[in-house]
Design a protein around this motif. Structure first.
Motif, PDB file in Angstrom:
ATOM      1  N   LEU A 109      14.020  10.552   0.302  1.00  0.00           N
ATOM      2  CA  LEU A 109      13.367  11.700  -0.339  1.00  0.00           C
ATOM      3  C   LEU A 109      14.354  12.841  -0.533  1.00  0.00           C
ATOM      4  O   LEU A 109      14.431  13.443  -1.606  1.00  0.00           O
ATOM      5  CB  LEU A 109      12.195  12.175   0.531  1.00  0.00           C
ATOM      6  CG  LEU A 109      10.832  12.149  -0.141  1.00  0.00           C
ATOM      7  CD1 LEU A 109      10.462  10.717  -0.430  1.00  0.00           C
ATOM      8  CD2 LEU A 109       9.791  12.788   0.744  1.00  0.00           C
ATOM      9  N   SER A 110      15.118  13.143   0.510  1.00  0.00           N
ATOM     10  CA  SER A 110      16.089  14.235   0.447  1.00  0.00           C
ATOM     11  C   SER A 110      17.080  13.984  -0.675  1.00  0.00           C
ATOM     12  O   SER A 110      17.439  14.885  -1.433  1.00  0.00           O
ATOM     13  CB  SER A 110      16.870  14.341   1.748  1.00  0.00           C
ATOM     14  OG  SER A 110      15.993  14.558   2.795  1.00  0.00           O
ATOM     15  N   CYS A 133       0.842  -1.197   0.000  1.00  0.00           N
ATOM     16  CA  CYS A 133       0.000   0.000   0.000  1.00  0.00           C
ATOM     17  C   CYS A 133       0.873   1.240   0.000  1.00  0.00           C
ATOM     18  O   CYS A 133       0.741   2.102  -0.842  1.00  0.00           O
ATOM     19  CB  CYS A 133      -0.884   0.044   1.241  1.00  0.00           C
ATOM     20  SG  CYS A 133      -1.621  -1.509   1.640  1.00  0.00           S
ATOM     21  N   SER A 134       1.760   1.342   0.962  1.00  0.00           N
ATOM     22  CA  SER A 134       2.486   2.601   1.092  1.00  0.00           C
ATOM     23  C   SER A 134       3.974   2.471   1.370  1.00  0.00           C
ATOM     24  O   SER A 134       4.567   3.411   1.856  1.00  0.00           O
ATOM     25  CB  SER A 134       1.835   3.440   2.189  1.00  0.00           C
ATOM     26  OG  SER A 134       1.744   2.683   3.370  1.00  0.00           O
ATOM     27  N   PRO A 135       4.638   1.345   1.090  1.00  0.00           N
ATOM     28  CA  PRO A 135       6.093   1.362   1.253  1.00  0.00           C
ATOM     29  C   PRO A 135       6.716   2.095   0.065  1.00  0.00           C
ATOM     30  O   PRO A 135       6.626   1.623  -1.057  1.00  0.00           O
ATOM     31  CB  PRO A 135       6.482  -0.118   1.251  1.00  0.00           C
ATOM     32  CG  PRO A 135       5.385  -0.813   0.544  1.00  0.00           C
ATOM     33  CD  PRO A 135       4.159   0.035   0.639  1.00  0.00           C
ATOM     34  N   PHE A 144       3.352   5.823  -5.237  1.00  0.00           N
ATOM     35  CA  PHE A 144       4.557   6.201  -5.973  1.00  0.00           C
ATOM     36  C   PHE A 144       5.747   6.048  -5.045  1.00  0.00           C
ATOM     37  O   PHE A 144       5.596   5.795  -3.854  1.00  0.00           O
ATOM     38  CB  PHE A 144       4.461   7.618  -6.537  1.00  0.00           C
ATOM     39  CG  PHE A 144       3.953   8.646  -5.584  1.00  0.00           C
ATOM     40  CD1 PHE A 144       4.657   8.974  -4.449  1.00  0.00           C
ATOM     41  CD2 PHE A 144       2.738   9.298  -5.818  1.00  0.00           C
ATOM     42  CE1 PHE A 144       4.197   9.927  -3.575  1.00  0.00           C
ATOM     43  CE2 PHE A 144       2.277  10.251  -4.940  1.00  0.00           C
ATOM     44  CZ  PHE A 144       3.003  10.565  -3.820  1.00  0.00           C
ATOM     45  N   ILE A 145       6.953   6.166  -5.586  1.00  0.00           N
ATOM     46  CA  ILE A 145       8.134   5.885  -4.766  1.00  0.00           C
ATOM     47  C   ILE A 145       8.899   7.162  -4.449  1.00  0.00           C
ATOM     48  O   ILE A 145       8.664   8.208  -5.049  1.00  0.00           O
ATOM     49  CB  ILE A 145       9.041   4.837  -5.448  1.00  0.00           C
ATOM     50  CG1 ILE A 145       9.434   5.287  -6.844  1.00  0.00           C
ATOM     51  CG2 ILE A 145       8.358   3.493  -5.497  1.00  0.00           C
ATOM     52  CD1 ILE A 145      10.404   4.328  -7.511  1.00  0.00           C
ATOM     53  N   ASP A 146       9.822   7.044  -3.523  1.00  0.00           N
ATOM     54  CA  ASP A 146      10.581   8.211  -3.050  1.00  0.00           C
ATOM     55  C   ASP A 146      11.239   9.019  -4.166  1.00  0.00           C
ATOM     56  O   ASP A 146      11.188  10.247  -4.141  1.00  0.00           O
ATOM     57  CB  ASP A 146      11.647   7.767  -2.044  1.00  0.00           C
ATOM     58  CG  ASP A 146      11.025   7.239  -0.776  1.00  0.00           C
ATOM     59  OD1 ASP A 146       9.831   7.521  -0.559  1.00  0.00           O
ATOM     60  OD2 ASP A 146      11.708   6.554   0.001  1.00  0.00           O
TER      61      ASP A 146
END
Lengths: 356, 393
Positions: B193-194, B138-140, B157-159
């Motif tokens: 993300l960074s 779902c949300s990894p 979606f992904i990081d």
């Protein structure tokens, strides 16, 4: 002279053979879920045994076990990952060139995981073991957190918070339980050696032990380092069982889980630690049914997540209140007890606190 | 005689082993008869492994609500009843691995849904791959979850995408030329993300565009040191993805210190706790999966209505929407495969294209990752307000 010594030896040998046979057969017939639970039990057993050496036999209140385990996991993980997956996994910062092309077989990696953890145990123990009791607990807890934070921050080596993935998977009962049995034999040898007697003397009365000429600091450091070594081994095995690791796995709450097993099994009983570790990991799975929706006498009960833990906490509470010694207290399993039950008189009764 | 007696320990281990083998062995013989072939059974079993206790419990709970809602709406697939088996992974990796192994070998599920928390998903992934059971996450959002794993898919979606979206938004819409990054060095999510924000931002604005990259740790409450440094560098925007708790304090503190540039974050910010901290401020933007104000698809509307009906006292959130989507995607894949065979479901999932979910149009790429629309929201008048939609390129 124990007239049943020969009988006991044969019994022991028989059981060892049977158990290895059972492991071998189990590997082929049991499904992967049972094997996984048993392997986890072996890891918990090693952790509990090593913590018991520090806590139950030497009387040092150390809460740094998760930290040593963390070191073992990372050493084993980094050493055994394939260079190709290292290149993909370390996408934030490339892996340190010295480690990029290293790929060791499983067993040496496990061993080195233990050795490096022991090295850290030695370095941490050197300053920390000058403290006692609660102060030692706080200091070791702090050191474990420091290890975890360092692992989070040396990104070229550990990949930081993202952790490692694609560590080779090992699912052989013989590897995990083999390590557990070796741990047990080594610790049993140590405890019945002069070191072991010194450990127990220190636990019972530090001042009296010192007066008897025992070098307190040396023995404490020894016990701590050996404990760290086996925690590192367990950490390495954990990396191979789960195949992906990250620093959040080794928060101090994990140490408390191991502490729970040690207390349940009895502080100062190696057999207790093993039994409690097996019970703990099997019960954790067996008790899952209490979290599932149930139909009790026509009454619909929806599943409550966390009920397993409530049952465990209650159990621990009851043990602390009414049965403080834990499952085995400071007793160990021995054949005399079994033979006596079978009506065979042995020369002496199994003595409490003696590992005969 | 001690020499002999010491061997007793070995005996003990052996006894315990044998006992445990017997104990589990008994259990094993029963389920070999029951449901040998999952595909031929008259129910479709969907396993769910989510953190329902432990540090990630809130996320797991929200996701589960979405899954249960979808199951209530579509209780049957291919004319067979759907049974959901939920197992808690305690927010621990070893439990997550056990949970997946249990779902596959004991419960014999046809498909698995889970888990909130990328590291938990990664613990379960290799087992699903080995056993050949498809998993929909779902949300990894960590890219490593589906890496090297043909059986892991996800609807979020992904990081890399999220970081890039925020970088583009900062450059194109907010007109930023320089940025500062403040990351939680303990969270894979924040660090990931960074990292992608930095790459994308440097690619468009040059290597000197990131004027500062500062770290803090989960649980920190004082961010004055980092913020003072950021203030001295005077960036056009600040990117600070991380937990809603720490970030709430961080953003509020930044505004108190007189840093008035836009502050950007990721999908974890969409939480009541975050909003409460920053309720008086503005120019706070974050990317998320879903918005209630601007339904992306028809399914979004259906989901919103159903959610409001089933949970009248709860705010709609992205995790419930993602949970909802995993279930309906599972349903769709099973119907397309026209079979409950795990391998057939996997193949159908891999071919997913243009699927209409509550969180957007989902197409799964070669890795099993969703390429889909991201939503950007901002804080305005004490509320989360829809700001823009960003389509994948």
């Amino acid at each position: 002279m124990d007239k049943h010594a020969k009988l006991k030896f044969i019994l022991t040998l028989l059981v060892v053979l049977v158990s290895f046979g059972a492991l071998y057969i189990a590997q082929g017939t049991m499904n992967s879920f049972y094997i996984r639970v048993l392997n986890l039990a072996a890891i918990y057993a090693i952790l509990a045994l090593s913590l018991n050496l520090i806590l139950g036999f030497t009387g040092m209140f150390s809460l740094g076990h998760a930290g040593f385990m963390c070191i073992g996991s990372y050493v084993a993980g980094i050493l055994t990952m394939s260079p190709a997956s290292k290149e993909i996994i370390y996408f934030m910062e490339p892996i340190h060139p010295l480690l990029a092309n290293v790929q060791w077989p499983i067993l040496p990696a496990i061993l080195l995981g233990g050795i490096i953890a022991a090295l850290f145990g030695f370095m941490i123990g050197f300053p920390a073991l000058r403290l006692r009791d609660d102060y030692l607990a706080i200091a070791t807890l702090g050191f474990a957190e420091i290890i975890r934070i360092v692992v989070t921050n040396v990104i070229p080596i550990t990949n930081g918070a993202l952790g490692l993935k694609n560590i080779p998977s090992v699912d052989s009962l013989l590897v995990y339980w083999g390590c557990a049995i070796v741990t047990l034999i080594v610790l049993m040898r140590i405890i019945n050696s002069s070191w072991g007697y010194a450990f127990k003397a220190i636990r019972d009365n530090e001042i009296a032990a010192q007066a008897m000429g025992i070098n307190i600091f040396k023995h404490k450091l020894l016990s701590f380092t050996i404990g760290a070594f086996f925690a590192g081994i367990a950490g390495a095995l954990m990396a191979f069982l789960i195949t992906s690791i990250d620093p959040t796995m080794y928060r101090f709450t994990f140490t408390f889980q191991i502490l729970l097993i040690v207390v349940l099994g009895g502080m100062g009983s190696l057999s207790g630690s093993v039994i409690a570790a097996v019970i703990f990991s099997i019960l954790m799975e067996v008790l899952r049914f209490v979290e599932q929706p149930m139909n009790l006498l026509g009454l619909e009960i929806s599943g409550i997540p966390g009920m397993r833990m409530v049952i465990f906490s209650l159990g621990l509470l009851l043990i602390i209140l009414f049965y403080r010694r834990g499952l085995m207290g400071t007793n160990e399993f021995n054949w005399n007890w079994v033979l006596n039950r079978l009506g065979i008189k042995t020369s002496h009764q199994g003595k409490r606190g003696e590992a005969n | 005689m001690l020499g002999l007696k010491r061997r007793n320990y070995v005996v003990l281990i052996a006894m315990v082993l044998i006992m445990s083998l017997l104990a589990v062995g008994c259990g094993g013989s029963q389920d070999q008869n029951a449901g040998q072939d999952a595909a031929d059974s008259d129910v479709i079993k969907i396993g769910v492994f989510e953190p329902l206790t432990g540090v990630n419990a809130a996320g797991g709970q929200m996701t589960l609500e979405g899954i249960e809602l979808a199951k209530e709406m579509y209780p049957e697939i291919l004319g067979k009843k759907v049974e959901i088996v939920t197992v808690d992974n305690k927010s621990e990796k070893q439990e997550a691995a056990n949970a997946v192994e249990r779902l596959i070998t004991q419960e014999k599920v046809n498909l698995i849904i889970g888990s909130y928390g990328s590291s938990l998903a990664m613990a379960g992934g290799p087992i699903a791959k080995r056993e050949g059971t498809p998993v929909i996450g779902c949300s990894p959002t960590n890219p490593a979850v589906t890496l090297d794993n043909d059986f892991y898919f996800r609807v979020c979606f992904i990081d890399p995408f999220q970081g890039t979206v925020m970088s583009n938004y900062a450059t194109e819409t907010l007109g930023a030329k320089t940025a500062a990054i403040i990351q939680d060095v303990q969270q894979d999510y924040s660090v990931g993300l960074s990292n992608y924000f930095e790459k994308a931002f440097k690619a468009t604005n040059g290597d000197a565009a990131i004027v500062a990259k500062l770290n803090y740790n989960t649980g920190d409450k004082d961010f004055s040191a980092q913020l003072t440094e950021v203030k001295s560098k005077n960036p056009d925007v600040i990117f600070a993805p991380g937990n809603f708790l720490e970030c709430g304090i961080l953003v509020a503190k930044a505004r108190e210190l007189g840093i008035n540039v836009p502050i950007l974050g990721g999908d974890t910010w969409e939480a009541e706790e975050f909003l409460n901290q920053v309720v008086d401020y503005q120019d706070i933007y974050f990317s998320t999966h879903f918005t209630a104000e601007e339904p992306v698809t028809e399914v979004s509307t259906t989901f919103l209505e159903a959610f409001a009906q089933k949970y009248p006292n709860k705010e709609v959130n992205a995790f419930a929407a993602l949970g909802f989507d995993t279930y309906i995607l599972a349903k769709d894949a099973i119907e397309r495969a026209n079979s409950a065979d795990p391998q057939a479901i996997r193949d159908a999932l891999a071919a997913t294209s243009g699927f209409e979910g509550a969180t957007g149009i989902i197409t799964l790429d070669a890795n099993g990752d969703a390429t889909k629309t991201a939503v950007i929201k901002k804080v305005e008048n004490g509320q989360f307000v829809y700001e823009a939609k960003v389509d994948p390129k």
